[in-house]
Design a protein around this motif. Structure first.
Motif, short mmCIF file in Angstrom:
data_model
loop_
_atom_site.label_atom_id
_atom_site.label_comp_id
_atom_site.label_asym_id
_atom_site.label_seq_id
_atom_site.Cartn_x
_atom_site.Cartn_y
_atom_site.Cartn_z
N GLY A 247 0.78 -1.22 0.03
CA GLY A 247 0.16 0.04 0.11
C GLY A 247 0.87 1.35 -0.19
N LYS A 248 0.42 2.46 0.30
CA LYS A 248 0.90 3.59 0.16
C LYS A 248 0.72 4.12 1.70
CE LYS A 248 1.36 5.38 -4.44
NZ LYS A 248 0.98 6.08 -5.40
N SER A 249 1.68 4.93 2.11
CA SER A 249 1.93 5.37 3.58
C SER A 249 2.12 7.03 3.44
CB SER A 249 2.92 4.81 4.30
OG SER A 249 3.14 5.70 5.56
N ASP A 250 1.39 7.60 4.23
CA ASP A 250 1.33 9.16 4.25
C ASP A 250 2.43 9.37 5.56
OD1 ASP A 250 -0.27 8.72 6.63
OD2 ASP A 250 -1.69 9.87 5.98
N GLY A 251 3.02 8.28 6.34
CA GLY A 251 3.75 8.53 7.45
C GLY A 251 3.01 8.31 8.76
N ARG A 252 1.73 8.33 8.89
CA ARG A 252 1.00 7.91 9.89
C ARG A 252 -0.02 6.62 9.65
NH1 ARG A 252 2.67 10.62 14.00
NH2 ARG A 252 0.66 9.80 15.28
N GLN A 253 -0.41 6.81 8.26
CA GLN A 253 -1.43 5.64 7.78
C GLN A 253 -0.95 5.00 6.58
OE1 GLN A 253 -5.32 7.02 6.47
NE2 GLN A 253 -6.27 6.09 8.34
N VAL A 254 -1.39 3.65 6.55
CA VAL A 254 -1.10 3.20 5.31
C VAL A 254 -2.41 2.53 4.78
CG1 VAL A 254 -0.10 1.16 4.38
CG2 VAL A 254 1.06 2.04 6.30
N VAL A 255 -2.54 2.97 3.53
CA VAL A 255 -3.79 2.66 2.62
C VAL A 255 -3.45 1.33 1.96
CG1 VAL A 255 -5.61 3.34 1.02
CG2 VAL A 255 -4.67 4.94 2.82
#
Length: 351
Positions: A247-255
């Protein structure tokens, strides 16, 4: 703890020039005195080559092999205080069990009284006193393995090298010999360096494990460390079963690619996550925080059931349910179910 064996930047290449194949590529490892150390990896990873460098059957192309801090890189095998137990036991069929055990001591011209005493002690150690006068051809595979171990232990080597010594045994006998080997190592206090491709064998017997692949050591650590904190995707996939999710992370959450989101502090960008089957939680579909899945199949193993699941994006994962287990769901093929990924069980891996 003192270091019994050390490889420093060991390289072993077979062939020359452009066609040379590196069985070992700049391998460095320290094996502590008195520990059960396992070299684990698939066929062709370099584990047996490293064992042969320690034994002296091969010489490194470059690098050093040290024993107790002393450079033995170019010392011939018969001058090294190490013994090797091979996959084929290499016993002498015309000699008795006692004579096989005492053979190495005879070659060293040890006093007869010492040989007799040592052989008796080794027979007791491997629990073969009643078999002392039998020919080795009259023994079972497990008994022959014990004779080979006793013969290798009789001269009291500083290090005992074991090259897949249990692979010829049936499953039940293998498990018995795993316990026996660990007992022998603990009772003698001798450093054991064990080669295997069997993950379960390595996890159950070892103090520490070096996982190898393509001539490199990927990770060294205790069985618990290797299993619970694999260093990369190869180690995670080779040791036990692992589910991989991307998935992809924004640094605090992984989608994840299936649209599910997991609160997980990690690096930004594309990530690869791993989670063991026993760490997945199966809940009723629609439960808070659960991602939807469909049961593709269930496999009963007696102690647990493996539930194979299809996610909404078509990816496959496996969950393991213990039997009996309070709250375990009675699932069958085609059922809809929710899957919860505990954030503290997820690991971000390097490829």
């Amino acid at each position: 703890m003192p270091i019994a064996v050390e490889a420093r930047n060991a390289v072993k290449a077979f062939g020359q020039g452009a066609v040379a194949v590196k069985a070992l590529d700049d391998v460095s490892v320290q094996i502590r005195q008195g520990e059960f150390f396992t070299l684990l990896g698939p066929s062709g990873c370099g584990k047996t080559t490293l064992l042969r460098l320690i034994a002296g059957f091969e010489t490194p192309t470059s690098g050093q092999i040290l024993l107790g801090g002393e450079d033995i890189t170019h010392l011939p095998p018969n001058k090294r205080p190490v013994n090797t137990v091979f996959q084929s036991y290499a016993l002498f069929p015309h000699l008795t069990v006692a004579q096989n055990i005492g053979f190495g001591l005879e070659m060293q011209n040890r006093p007869r009284a010492e040989i007799k005493e040592t052989v008796a002690r080794m027979l007791a150690l491997v629990q073969l006193e009643p078999m002392a006068s039998r020919k080795t051809s009259q023994l079972s595979g497990g008994q022959q393995q014990r004779v080979a171990l006793a013969r290798a232990l009789a001269p009291t080597p500083k290090v005992l090298l074991l090259d897949e010594p249990l692979s010829a045994l049936d499953l039940k006998l293998r498990k018995e010999m795993q316990i026996e080997l660990k007992r022998l190592q603990m009772e003698t206090g001798i450093t054991f360096v064990f080669v295997t491709h069997d993950q379960e064998e390595a996890l159950t017997m070892s103090d520490r494990i070096a996982v190898m692949s393509a001539g490199h050591i990927q990770q060294t650590g205790s069985p618990r460390d290797i299993y619970t904190r694999p260093a990369n995707r190869f180690v995670a996939s080779f040791i036990g079963e692992t589910n991989f999710l991307t998935g992809k992370s924004d640094g605090r959450q992984v989608v994840l690619h299936n649209g599910a989101a997991v609160d997980l502090v990690t690096k930004q960008g594309a990530v690869s996550l791993a989670i063991r089957p026993e760490q997945l939680r199966l809940v009723a579909t629609g439960s808070a925080g659960a991602m939807p899945a469909r049961v593709a199949s269930t496999v009963y193993f007696g102690t647990d059931t493996h539930v194979h699941l299809s996610l909404s994006d078509g990816s496959q994962i496996v969950a393991r349910q213990q039997i009996p287990a309070t709250g375990a769901m009675d699932l069958k093929t085609g059922d809809e179910v929710g899957v919860i990924l505990p954030a503290d069980a997820l690991q971000v891996l390097e490829d």
